[in-house]
Write a protein that holds these residues in place. Structure first.
Motif, PDB file in Angstrom:
ATOM      1  N   MET A  25       0.717  -1.223   0.146  1.00 32.20           N
ATOM      2  CA  MET A  25      -0.077  -0.131   0.061  1.00 32.20           C
ATOM      3  C   MET A  25       0.855   1.343   0.051  1.00 32.20           C
ATOM      4  O   MET A  25       0.600   2.305  -0.488  1.00 32.20           O
ATOM      5  N   THR A  26       2.154   1.258   0.625  1.00 31.65           N
ATOM      6  CA  THR A  26       2.887   2.275   0.707  1.00 31.65           C
ATOM      7  C   THR A  26       3.285   2.721  -0.741  1.00 31.65           C
ATOM      8  O   THR A  26       3.580   3.943  -0.908  1.00 31.65           O
ATOM      9  N   GLN A  27       3.504   1.941  -1.657  1.00 34.83           N
ATOM     10  CA  GLN A  27       3.792   2.113  -2.982  1.00 34.83           C
ATOM     11  C   GLN A  27       2.771   2.917  -3.792  1.00 34.83           C
ATOM     12  O   GLN A  27       3.243   3.543  -4.926  1.00 34.83           O
ATOM     13  N   ALA A  28       1.405   2.951  -3.130  1.00 36.09           N
ATOM     14  CA  ALA A  28       0.443   3.678  -3.934  1.00 36.09           C
ATOM     15  C   ALA A  28      -0.004   4.812  -2.944  1.00 36.09           C
ATOM     16  O   ALA A  28      -1.000   5.337  -3.360  1.00 36.09           O
ATOM     17  N   ARG A  29       0.643   5.350  -2.063  1.00 33.30           N
ATOM     18  CA  ARG A  29       0.460   6.215  -1.042  1.00 33.30           C
ATOM     19  C   ARG A  29      -0.160   7.817  -1.990  1.00 33.30           C
ATOM     20  O   ARG A  29      -0.893   8.405  -1.635  1.00 33.30           O
ATOM     21  N   SER A  30       0.590   8.105  -2.990  1.00 35.05           N
ATOM     22  CA  SER A  30       0.153   9.342  -3.823  1.00 35.05           C
ATOM     23  C   SER A  30      -1.033   9.305  -4.198  1.00 35.05           C
ATOM     24  O   SER A  30      -1.680  10.198  -4.273  1.00 35.05           O
ATOM     25  N   PRO A  70      -7.609  -2.937   4.308  1.00 34.78           N
ATOM     26  CA  PRO A  70      -8.531  -1.814   3.750  1.00 34.78           C
ATOM     27  C   PRO A  70      -8.986  -2.267   2.167  1.00 34.78           C
ATOM     28  O   PRO A  70      -8.114  -3.125   1.447  1.00 34.78           O
ATOM     29  N   THR A  71      -9.934  -1.865   1.857  1.00 30.00           N
ATOM     30  CA  THR A  71     -10.527  -2.046   0.444  1.00 30.00           C
ATOM     31  C   THR A  71     -10.687  -0.510  -0.212  1.00 30.00           C
ATOM     32  O   THR A  71     -11.083   0.365   0.646  1.00 30.00           O
ATOM     33  N   PHE A  72     -10.146  -0.187  -1.337  1.00 23.14           N
ATOM     34  CA  PHE A  72     -10.300   1.201  -1.722  1.00 23.14           C
ATOM     35  C   PHE A  72     -11.180   0.940  -3.008  1.00 23.14           C
ATOM     36  O   PHE A  72     -11.010  -0.002  -3.839  1.00 23.14           O
ATOM     37  N   TYR A  73     -11.984   1.756  -3.362  1.00 28.97           N
ATOM     38  CA  TYR A  73     -12.828   1.892  -4.651  1.00 28.97           C
ATOM     39  C   TYR A  73     -12.729   3.049  -5.271  1.00 28.97           C
ATOM     40  O   TYR A  73     -12.555   4.243  -4.778  1.00 28.97           O
ATOM     41  N   THR A  84      -4.257  -7.001   1.815  1.00 28.32           N
ATOM     42  CA  THR A  84      -4.366  -7.790   3.038  1.00 28.32           C
ATOM     43  C   THR A  84      -4.083  -7.125   4.258  1.00 28.32           C
ATOM     44  O   THR A  84      -3.916  -5.892   4.166  1.00 28.32           O
ATOM     45  N   GLU A  85      -3.980  -7.750   5.644  1.00 27.53           N
ATOM     46  CA  GLU A  85      -3.928  -7.189   6.713  1.00 27.53           C
ATOM     47  C   GLU A  85      -2.605  -6.469   6.789  1.00 27.53           C
ATOM     48  O   GLU A  85      -2.160  -5.387   7.363  1.00 27.53           O
ATOM     49  N   GLN A  86      -1.398  -7.152   6.145  1.00 29.06           N
ATOM     50  CA  GLN A  86      -0.246  -6.735   6.070  1.00 29.06           C
ATOM     51  C   GLN A  86      -0.022  -5.474   4.898  1.00 29.06           C
ATOM     52  O   GLN A  86       1.252  -5.051   4.887  1.00 29.06           O
ATOM     53  N   GLY A  87      -0.875  -5.280   4.184  1.00 29.21           N
ATOM     54  CA  GLY A  87      -1.103  -4.066   3.383  1.00 29.21           C
ATOM     55  C   GLY A  87      -0.405  -4.453   1.723  1.00 29.21           C
ATOM     56  O   GLY A  87      -0.212  -3.610   1.059  1.00 29.21           O
TER      57      GLY A  87
END
Length: 170
Positions: A25-30, A70-73, A84-87
């Motif tokens: 998830m951190t790779q998609a932070r922007s 989390p889930t992003f829409y 996943t729970e680990q991101g």
């Protein structure tokens, strides 16, 4: 992975919409800088998704006894990213509003029977999903009518799910 691409190819077991399975998830932070957070006190999730043109995040939850991240829409649910729970990005789902194609030919709204030019499909009654038969194509599932293709030959694809077959435990 800095922009959403609603016309990107759908690649089973790898990615869609400009995203690759397995990234953190951190790779998609922007991308998620302007995300709205869904709060159940404000109403049902499906209503919030239908009204959101940007990114909407549903926080981590438990499903089927397992903790999920989390889930992003995006764009009224045209793209869903399930972490996943680990991101780690575990599943990418695309729906109405997504213009990319599978194998350069198959799109959301096409007849499920069109998939049979590439592989046979079977309906999993437990998951209400259609999968390529005999693992002909790994990391791909279709949402259509909740019955086998043989019983409803003109059913249309309402969603495609891209996932890592190895991570799924199959």
């Amino acid at each position: 992975m800095n922009t959403v691409d609603l016309q990107a190819d759908i690649i089973p077991g790898e990615g869609a919409a400009g995203f690759q399975l397995g990234v953190h998830m951190t790779q998609a932070r922007s991308i998620f800088a302007r995300v709205l957070r869904w709060d159940s006190a404000r109403g049902p999730l499906r209503d919030a998704i239908a009204q959101c043109d940007g990114w909407l995040m549903a926080p981590a939850a438990s499903a089927h006894g397992e903790r999920q991240g989390p889930t992003f829409y995006y764009r009224r649910g045209a793209v869903e990213l399930h972490f996943t729970e680990q991101g780690t990005l575990a599943t990418i789902a695309v729906f109405n509003g997504y213009a990319g194609a599978l194998f350069g030919k198959i799109r959301i709204g096409d007849e499920l029977a069109s998939v049979t030019q590439f592989c046979d499909v079977f309906f999993d009654e437990d998951e209400d999903m259609h999968y390529p038969k005999d693992s002909a194509i790994a990391g791909l599932a279709f949402g259509a009518e909740f019955e086998p293709l043989a019983r409803a030959s003109s059913q249309r694809i309402f969603g495609m799910y891209i996932f890592d077959e190895m991570a799924r435990g199959a």
